[in-house]
Design a protein around this motif. Sequence first.
Motif, PDB file in Angstrom:
ATOM      1  N   GLU A   1       0.768  -1.401   0.099  1.00  0.00           N
ATOM      2  CA  GLU A   1      -0.133  -0.054  -0.076  1.00  0.00           C
ATOM      3  C   GLU A   1       0.872   1.299   0.278  1.00  0.00           C
ATOM      4  O   GLU A   1       1.619   1.256   0.634  1.00  0.00           O
ATOM      5  CB  GLU A   1      -0.909  -0.124   1.121  1.00  0.00           C
ATOM      6  CG  GLU A   1      -1.972   1.033   1.510  1.00  0.00           C
ATOM      7  CD  GLU A   1      -2.750   1.101   2.548  1.00  0.00           C
ATOM      8  OE1 GLU A   1      -3.606   0.260   2.584  1.00  0.00           O
ATOM      9  OE2 GLU A   1      -2.349   1.710   3.728  1.00  0.00           O
ATOM     10  N   ASP A  16       0.369   5.658  -0.312  1.00  0.00           N
ATOM     11  CA  ASP A  16      -0.500   6.999  -0.412  1.00  0.00           C
ATOM     12  C   ASP A  16      -0.003   7.633  -1.238  1.00  0.00           C
ATOM     13  O   ASP A  16       1.372   8.426  -0.834  1.00  0.00           O
ATOM     14  CB  ASP A  16      -0.810   7.630   0.854  1.00  0.00           C
ATOM     15  CG  ASP A  16      -1.802   7.050   1.630  1.00  0.00           C
ATOM     16  OD1 ASP A  16      -2.550   6.072   1.300  1.00  0.00           O
ATOM     17  OD2 ASP A  16      -1.894   7.264   2.937  1.00  0.00           O
ATOM     18  N   HIS A  17      -0.168   7.860  -2.533  1.00  0.00           N
ATOM     19  CA  HIS A  17       0.582   8.638  -3.518  1.00  0.00           C
ATOM     20  C   HIS A  17       0.015  10.034  -3.537  1.00  0.00           C
ATOM     21  O   HIS A  17      -1.126  10.249  -3.784  1.00  0.00           O
ATOM     22  CB  HIS A  17       0.323   7.914  -5.000  1.00  0.00           C
ATOM     23  CG  HIS A  17       0.781   8.737  -6.024  1.00  0.00           C
ATOM     24  ND1 HIS A  17       2.200   9.050  -6.178  1.00  0.00           N
ATOM     25  CD2 HIS A  17       0.429   9.278  -7.359  1.00  0.00           C
ATOM     26  CE1 HIS A  17       2.559   9.494  -7.344  1.00  0.00           C
ATOM     27  NE2 HIS A  17       1.468   9.803  -8.045  1.00  0.00           N
ATOM     28  N   THR A  66       4.042   6.808  -9.454  1.00  0.00           N
ATOM     29  CA  THR A  66       4.285   6.416  -8.219  1.00  0.00           C
ATOM     30  C   THR A  66       5.954   6.228  -8.050  1.00  0.00           C
ATOM     31  O   THR A  66       6.453   5.956  -9.193  1.00  0.00           O
ATOM     32  CB  THR A  66       3.471   5.339  -7.455  1.00  0.00           C
ATOM     33  OG1 THR A  66       4.116   4.161  -8.046  1.00  0.00           O
ATOM     34  CG2 THR A  66       2.100   5.592  -7.670  1.00  0.00           C
ATOM     35  N   GLY A 115      -7.932   0.958  -5.019  1.00  0.00           N
ATOM     36  CA  GLY A 115      -7.798   2.224  -4.477  1.00  0.00           C
ATOM     37  C   GLY A 115      -8.573   2.984  -4.233  1.00  0.00           C
ATOM     38  O   GLY A 115      -9.777   2.532  -4.530  1.00  0.00           O
ATOM     39  N   ARG A 116      -8.171   4.105  -3.604  1.00  0.00           N
ATOM     40  CA  ARG A 116      -9.275   4.960  -3.110  1.00  0.00           C
ATOM     41  C   ARG A 116      -8.848   6.565  -3.273  1.00  0.00           C
ATOM     42  O   ARG A 116      -7.737   6.743  -2.817  1.00  0.00           O
ATOM     43  CB  ARG A 116     -10.024   4.887  -2.000  1.00  0.00           C
ATOM     44  CG  ARG A 116     -11.193   5.803  -1.526  1.00  0.00           C
ATOM     45  CD  ARG A 116     -11.700   5.265  -0.124  1.00  0.00           C
ATOM     46  NE  ARG A 116     -12.291   3.861  -0.219  1.00  0.00           N
ATOM     47  CZ  ARG A 116     -13.272   3.556  -0.765  1.00  0.00           C
ATOM     48  NH1 ARG A 116     -14.286   4.448  -1.359  1.00  0.00           N
ATOM     49  NH2 ARG A 116     -13.860   2.205  -0.633  1.00  0.00           N
ATOM     50  N   LEU A 142      -8.289   9.718  -1.649  1.00  0.00           N
ATOM     51  CA  LEU A 142      -8.272  10.445  -0.389  1.00  0.00           C
ATOM     52  C   LEU A 142      -8.492  11.901  -0.357  1.00  0.00           C
ATOM     53  O   LEU A 142      -9.097  12.528   0.445  1.00  0.00           O
ATOM     54  CB  LEU A 142      -6.878  10.204   0.310  1.00  0.00           C
ATOM     55  CG  LEU A 142      -6.709   8.646   0.329  1.00  0.00           C
ATOM     56  CD1 LEU A 142      -5.350   8.402   1.397  1.00  0.00           C
ATOM     57  CD2 LEU A 142      -7.645   7.896   1.196  1.00  0.00           C
ATOM     58  N   ARG A 150      -4.775   6.522  -2.428  1.00  0.00           N
ATOM     59  CA  ARG A 150      -4.212   5.283  -1.985  1.00  0.00           C
ATOM     60  C   ARG A 150      -4.377   4.199  -2.924  1.00  0.00           C
ATOM     61  O   ARG A 150      -5.476   3.873  -3.293  1.00  0.00           O
ATOM     62  CB  ARG A 150      -5.180   5.054  -0.589  1.00  0.00           C
ATOM     63  CG  ARG A 150      -4.448   3.936   0.179  1.00  0.00           C
ATOM     64  CD  ARG A 150      -5.052   3.683   1.574  1.00  0.00           C
ATOM     65  NE  ARG A 150      -4.637   4.707   2.484  1.00  0.00           N
ATOM     66  CZ  ARG A 150      -5.153   5.078   3.357  1.00  0.00           C
ATOM     67  NH1 ARG A 150      -6.057   4.735   4.061  1.00  0.00           N
ATOM     68  NH2 ARG A 150      -4.530   6.002   4.239  1.00  0.00           N
ATOM     69  N   CYS A 171      -3.303   0.179  -3.904  1.00  0.00           N
ATOM     70  CA  CYS A 171      -2.841  -1.231  -2.976  1.00  0.00           C
ATOM     71  C   CYS A 171      -2.601  -2.240  -3.901  1.00  0.00           C
ATOM     72  O   CYS A 171      -3.701  -2.524  -4.945  1.00  0.00           O
ATOM     73  CB  CYS A 171      -3.992  -1.899  -2.214  1.00  0.00           C
ATOM     74  SG  CYS A 171      -4.287  -0.406  -0.872  1.00  0.00           S
TER      75      CYS A 171
END
Length: 238
Positions: free
Chosen positions: A128, A130-131, A142, A157-158, A160, A224, A226
């Motif tokens: 994981e 957080d880009h 990334t 992913g999500r 944020l 985020r 993963c």
Amino acid sequence: MTNTTHLKLPLIAAAQAQKHVTMNEALARIDAALHLSAISRSITNPPSAAQDGDTYLVADGAAEDWLGQTSLLAVFLNGGWEFLSPQIGWSVFIQDEAVKVTFDGTSWRSNILSLSRGGAATRTEVIEIDHVFSAAPAVSETTPLIPAGCSVLAVTGRVLSGFDGDATDWSLGVDGAETRYGSGYGVDTGAFLKGVTGQPVAYYEDTPLRITAATGALGSGVVRLCAHTIQFDLPDPL
């Protein structure tokens, strides 16, 4: 015999006084060992504010009350530290890493699916990141997220922090396959993605993920990501 074989639980002696003390110690050890969960495996000094029942997997280089207890489970009970010696096959969930480790008789191995007698292992791992990107144009990449020598089943992913550029949607992939993990993803906070590959994709070098705007610029944002991977460990040396 004064202790049980595996958990080293104290046994009540014949005609022993204050049997409840021995029984309570045994129950406390069972409580610590059942459905094992440890706070961390990276701490070398015993926490000064430990609470009854707190459990740690003792790291290399441990000192003070943990000196000489590397790879054992340290459980804080009745104001002091008790140690459980792991048996082959014991598994522990490490809370601060969100990873399950299994004892192979010598060391703790992460996320084992299967293990050969010679030490070769198949493991799963969700990697994981957080880009964070700022004033990005149409593409943002990334740091290398996918390790060499693994297969990727999917990337999820999500968003944020919503993208503030003029892009209305974006795709996720890698260099040369920019939509491998899907396209048409939203740019607002809370938007999510689930990029499942039709079959596992093998990677032979450390590889970054690439976010590409369909049109316009990405601007700034946080995603985020993963990578759901399968990894393969070599057999132990002779």
